[in-house]
Write a protein that holds these residues in place. Sequence first.
Motif, PDB file in Angstrom:
ATOM      1  N   VAL A  25      -4.546  -2.037  -2.958  1.00 31.49           N
ATOM      2  CA  VAL A  25      -3.783  -2.877  -2.366  1.00 31.49           C
ATOM      3  C   VAL A  25      -3.217  -2.962  -3.756  1.00 31.49           C
ATOM      4  O   VAL A  25      -3.366  -3.476  -5.135  1.00 31.49           O
ATOM      5  CB  VAL A  25      -3.916  -4.391  -1.701  1.00 31.49           C
ATOM      6  CG1 VAL A  25      -2.477  -5.018  -1.959  1.00 31.49           C
ATOM      7  CG2 VAL A  25      -3.933  -4.237  -0.600  1.00 31.49           C
TER       8      VAL A  25
ATOM      9  N   PRO B  63      -2.862   4.645   2.723  1.00 29.98           N
ATOM     10  CA  PRO B  63      -3.407   3.519   2.106  1.00 29.98           C
ATOM     11  C   PRO B  63      -4.590   2.904   2.270  1.00 29.98           C
ATOM     12  O   PRO B  63      -4.708   2.087   1.663  1.00 29.98           O
ATOM     13  CB  PRO B  63      -2.308   2.832   3.905  1.00 29.98           C
ATOM     14  CG  PRO B  63      -2.909   4.715   4.654  1.00 29.98           C
ATOM     15  CD  PRO B  63      -2.675   5.161   3.702  1.00 29.98           C
ATOM     16  N   GLU B  64      -5.665   3.732   2.062  1.00 28.15           N
ATOM     17  CA  GLU B  64      -6.909   3.277   1.960  1.00 28.15           C
ATOM     18  C   GLU B  64      -6.988   3.395   0.714  1.00 28.15           C
ATOM     19  O   GLU B  64      -7.909   2.534   0.131  1.00 28.15           O
ATOM     20  CB  GLU B  64      -7.980   4.266   3.016  1.00 28.15           C
ATOM     21  CG  GLU B  64      -7.654   5.950   2.030  1.00 28.15           C
ATOM     22  CD  GLU B  64      -6.977   6.325   2.396  1.00 28.15           C
ATOM     23  OE1 GLU B  64      -6.935   7.989   1.650  1.00 28.15           O
ATOM     24  OE2 GLU B  64      -6.137   6.285   3.226  1.00 28.15           O
TER      25      GLU B  64
ATOM     26  N   LEU C  34       6.482   2.766   0.277  1.00 21.99           N
ATOM     27  CA  LEU C  34       5.100   2.019   0.082  1.00 21.99           C
ATOM     28  C   LEU C  34       4.876   1.120   2.419  1.00 21.99           C
ATOM     29  O   LEU C  34       5.473   1.470   2.463  1.00 21.99           O
ATOM     30  CB  LEU C  34       5.393   0.320  -0.122  1.00 21.99           C
ATOM     31  CG  LEU C  34       6.420  -0.095  -0.328  1.00 21.99           C
ATOM     32  CD1 LEU C  34       6.639  -1.092   1.001  1.00 21.99           C
ATOM     33  CD2 LEU C  34       7.887  -0.491  -0.968  1.00 21.99           C
ATOM     34  N   ALA C  35       3.632   0.860   2.105  1.00 22.31           N
ATOM     35  CA  ALA C  35       3.443   0.341   4.132  1.00 22.31           C
ATOM     36  C   ALA C  35       2.938  -1.074   3.485  1.00 22.31           C
ATOM     37  O   ALA C  35       2.217  -1.573   2.706  1.00 22.31           O
ATOM     38  CB  ALA C  35       2.763   0.790   4.158  1.00 22.31           C
TER      39      ALA C  35
ATOM     40  N   ALA D  67       1.796   3.922   1.831  1.00 24.78           N
ATOM     41  CA  ALA D  67       2.492   4.797   2.506  1.00 24.78           C
ATOM     42  C   ALA D  67       1.323   6.223   3.002  1.00 24.78           C
ATOM     43  O   ALA D  67       1.076   6.301   4.456  1.00 24.78           O
ATOM     44  CB  ALA D  67       3.387   4.861   3.438  1.00 24.78           C
TER      45      ALA D  67
ATOM     46  N   PRO E  35       2.413  -0.456  10.779  1.00 24.18           N
ATOM     47  CA  PRO E  35       3.026  -1.327   9.662  1.00 24.18           C
ATOM     48  C   PRO E  35       4.327  -0.764   9.078  1.00 24.18           C
ATOM     49  O   PRO E  35       5.139   0.194   9.424  1.00 24.18           O
ATOM     50  CB  PRO E  35       1.881  -0.485   8.721  1.00 24.18           C
ATOM     51  CG  PRO E  35       1.296   0.963   9.207  1.00 24.18           C
ATOM     52  CD  PRO E  35       1.900   0.790  11.171  1.00 24.18           C
TER      53      PRO E  35
ATOM     54  N   ARG F  97       0.703  -1.458  -0.203  1.00 23.55           N
ATOM     55  CA  ARG F  97      -0.256  -0.208  -0.234  1.00 23.55           C
ATOM     56  C   ARG F  97       0.863   1.554  -0.625  1.00 23.55           C
ATOM     57  O   ARG F  97       1.708   1.036   0.476  1.00 23.55           O
ATOM     58  CB  ARG F  97      -0.915   0.109   1.547  1.00 23.55           C
ATOM     59  CG  ARG F  97      -2.162  -0.856   1.219  1.00 23.55           C
ATOM     60  CD  ARG F  97      -2.795  -0.958   2.643  1.00 23.55           C
ATOM     61  NE  ARG F  97      -3.578  -1.832   2.993  1.00 23.55           N
ATOM     62  CZ  ARG F  97      -4.543  -2.256   2.617  1.00 23.55           C
ATOM     63  NH1 ARG F  97      -4.934  -1.105   1.577  1.00 23.55           N
ATOM     64  NH2 ARG F  97      -5.513  -3.330   2.541  1.00 23.55           N
TER      65      ARG F  97
END
Length: 89
Positions: free
Chosen positions: A18, A14-15, A87-88, A11, A45, A9
């Motif tokens: 994916v 994130p919503e 990214l997370a 960073a 995360p 995701r």
Amino acid sequence: MPEIRIGFRLADLPELAVFSFVSTSWELAAELPALAAALEVAVVPALGVLRCEVVGFITRSGLAVSYRRPVVEVDRTQVLAQDAVRLAA
């Protein structure tokens, strides 16, 4: 030939979704155990950087060859390249 799939995701959003990065890099395949170990000890995360480095060389016959090598870093506080994506996991 390996097929490595990395889900991540963004960073900063994130919503959003994916995303999936797919690579057939033997170098990345060799680094997977180290990446898995880094993710196991990372704070959740896990923040990291996914980027593609340009690698170039000249063959013995004088032909210029270049390709992109995927690089994944976990828990780095600084983005190393402008074209990198935070990214997370």
